[in-house]
Write an enzyme that holds these catalytic residues in place. Structure first.
Site, PDB file in Angstrom:
ATOM      1  N   ASP A   1      86.363  66.518  20.731  1.00 41.86           N
ATOM      2  CA  ASP A   1      85.356  65.499  20.422  1.00 41.86           C
ATOM      3  C   ASP A   1      84.758  65.693  19.024  1.00 41.86           C
ATOM      4  O   ASP A   1      84.387  64.722  18.365  1.00 41.86           O
ATOM      5  CB  ASP A   1      84.239  65.520  21.468  1.00 41.86           C
TER       6      ASP A   1
ATOM      7  N   HIS B   1      83.882  73.975  25.910  1.00 44.16           N
ATOM      8  CA  HIS B   1      84.544  73.062  26.834  1.00 44.16           C
ATOM      9  C   HIS B   1      84.466  73.620  28.248  1.00 44.16           C
ATOM     10  O   HIS B   1      84.495  74.833  28.448  1.00 44.16           O
ATOM     11  CB  HIS B   1      86.014  72.861  26.430  1.00 44.16           C
TER      12      HIS B   1
END
Length: 426
Positions: free
Chosen positions: A365, A308
């Protein structure tokens, strides 16, 4: 405010300049360089704004190194596991969690405002078959500004509240309508007897005069996803919303801009990319091949759903979703090749030194895509789900900026690297 300063020395001319340090409640302090150009004749260069604070905010706090996320001072795991999405939306919009009476009133407000003007449906008729739901939703939200034009001039707390409640309530309806129109299906109106999250699933799945079964675990799973997506500090879509807000644009036009930014596959479209990649890998016996490709510096392939931009540790939202994913899969009895592929990739990434040393842990995600697929939500709706969850955060950010005593229009500068004056003498 700290009285400490940072000294900038220009080695070209020996001049030095002092800039004040502003301290945060928690997290990094910032250097106030708002007078830098005036004092030095230079700008800073920060591609992607990786080291730039663009605003003051008391809404959301992220500690990427520690893997921490808070809304209004509440840890994300607490909100996702102990509260509902409507609790969280109320918190973002009003600053505090609601008591029972406040939550009941807010829930009823969401129900009665969930219907959209019938004129909006005429807009949907203009779109071609199979138009992407995100494009339709963006247009629909922008069109709302014509029905509620008075929100362009908000002067008091009650007007802010009405504007915010209206858009949060109508987004799920517009989202469901967008999908139904894109598939040529009859639209389903909101049901006043259903809660916020259940109502959206009902509008998405149901048919006229047909009962649709929605299990509590399905509603809980989607409600958790909404909560985990409700805000995330100054990301690309929130920045788009705040940039438009700085121009005094209509709040719903700003939300439409946020939807456009969120549509990008590097932002809200990432979980759809995860599922498409899992489908491309196809089977468990092909996982090792793609793990090797991900490790190969010469290969452009990269695993979607790992690592991330902000979190250098485990994404705190991912841990919550992993638990709800396991509950969902277990209760619904879901078992598929896709899930087995995802599980093997996850097992490798959590134990392989290559991924661990680089902080490439599964992010939100990776898990949200599998959950949404288990909920029978089409891939083209994944980013739309993100929009529903993010709307309270966007509106809270819009309101925060517009309630400031003075608002400066967002206007970044640039490092010009083009040609010098090429105009011929005349």
């Amino acid at each position: 405010m700290s009285k400490d300063t940072v000294t900038l020395i220009n080695n070209r001319d020996g001049k030095s300049y002092e800039f004040p340090i502003l301290d945060a409640t928690v997290g990094p302090s910032v250097i106030n360089i708002s007078t830098l150009y005036k004092e030095t004749g230079m700008f800073t260069y920060d591609e992607g704004y990786t080291s730039t604070a663009s605003c003051r905010s008391d809404i959301t706090y992220i500690d990427g190194a520690a893997g921490k996320l808070m809304y209004r001072g509440y840890d994300i795991a607490y909100l996702a596991q102990e509260k509902t999405f409507l609790d969280t939306a109320y918190l973002l919009l009003n600053g505090d969690l609601p008591n029972k009476a406040e939550l009941d009133n807010f829930s009823f407000e969401m129900q009665k405002r969930s219907f959209v003007n019938e004129g909006v449906k005429k807009l949907f008729d203009a779109f071609p078959d199979r138009a992407h739901p995100m494009a339709i939703l963006s247009a629909g939200v922008s069109a709302l500004s014509t029905f509620y034009f008075k929100h362009l001039e908000i002067t008091n707390k009650e007007e802010y509240k009405e504007m915010a409640n209206r858009i949060v309530a109508k987004i799920p309806t517009l989202a469901a309508f967008s999908y139904r129109y894109s598939q040529g299906l009859p639209i389903i109106y909101p049901d006043m007897n259903r809660g916020f999250t259940e109502n959206f699933l009902y509008m998405l799945r149901s048919y006229p005069h047909n009962y649709v079964e929605l299990r509590p675990i399905e509603i809980k799973a989607l409600d958790t996803i909404f909560t985990l997506h409700a805000d995330h500090e100054q990301n690309a879509s929130t920045t788009a919303v705040r940039n438009l807000a700085s121009t005094n644009a209509h709040p719903y036009a700003a939300i439409s801009a946020g939807i456009g930014a969120l549509w990008g596959k590097s932002h809200g479209g990432a979980n759809e990319s995860v599922i498409r990649q899992l489908e491309m890998i196809g089977s468990v016996d092909r996982v090792d091949k793609f793990i090797a490709k991900a490790k190969d510096k010469e290969d452009p392939f990269r695993l979607m759903g790992f690592g991330h931009r902000v979190y250098k540790n485990f994404d705190p939202r991912a841990g919550v979703l992993k638990k709800i994913r396991n509950e969902l899969m277990g209760e619904l009895g879901i078992s598929s090749e896709l899930v087995e592929v995802a599980n093997k990739i996850e097992d490798i990434a959590l134990s392989d030194e290559y991924f661990v040393s680089r902080g490439l842990y599964p992010n939100i995600d990776f898990y949200s895509g599998l959950i949404l697929q288990a909920l029978k939500i089409p891939k083209e709706m994944f980013a739309v789900i993100f929009v529903i969850g993010r709307t309270p955060g966007w509106i809270a950010q819009w309101s925060e900026l517009n309630k400031q005593k003075s608002v400066k229009i967002a206007r970044p500068r640039q490092l010009y690297v083009g040609s010098d004056d090429r105009t011929p003498e005349y």
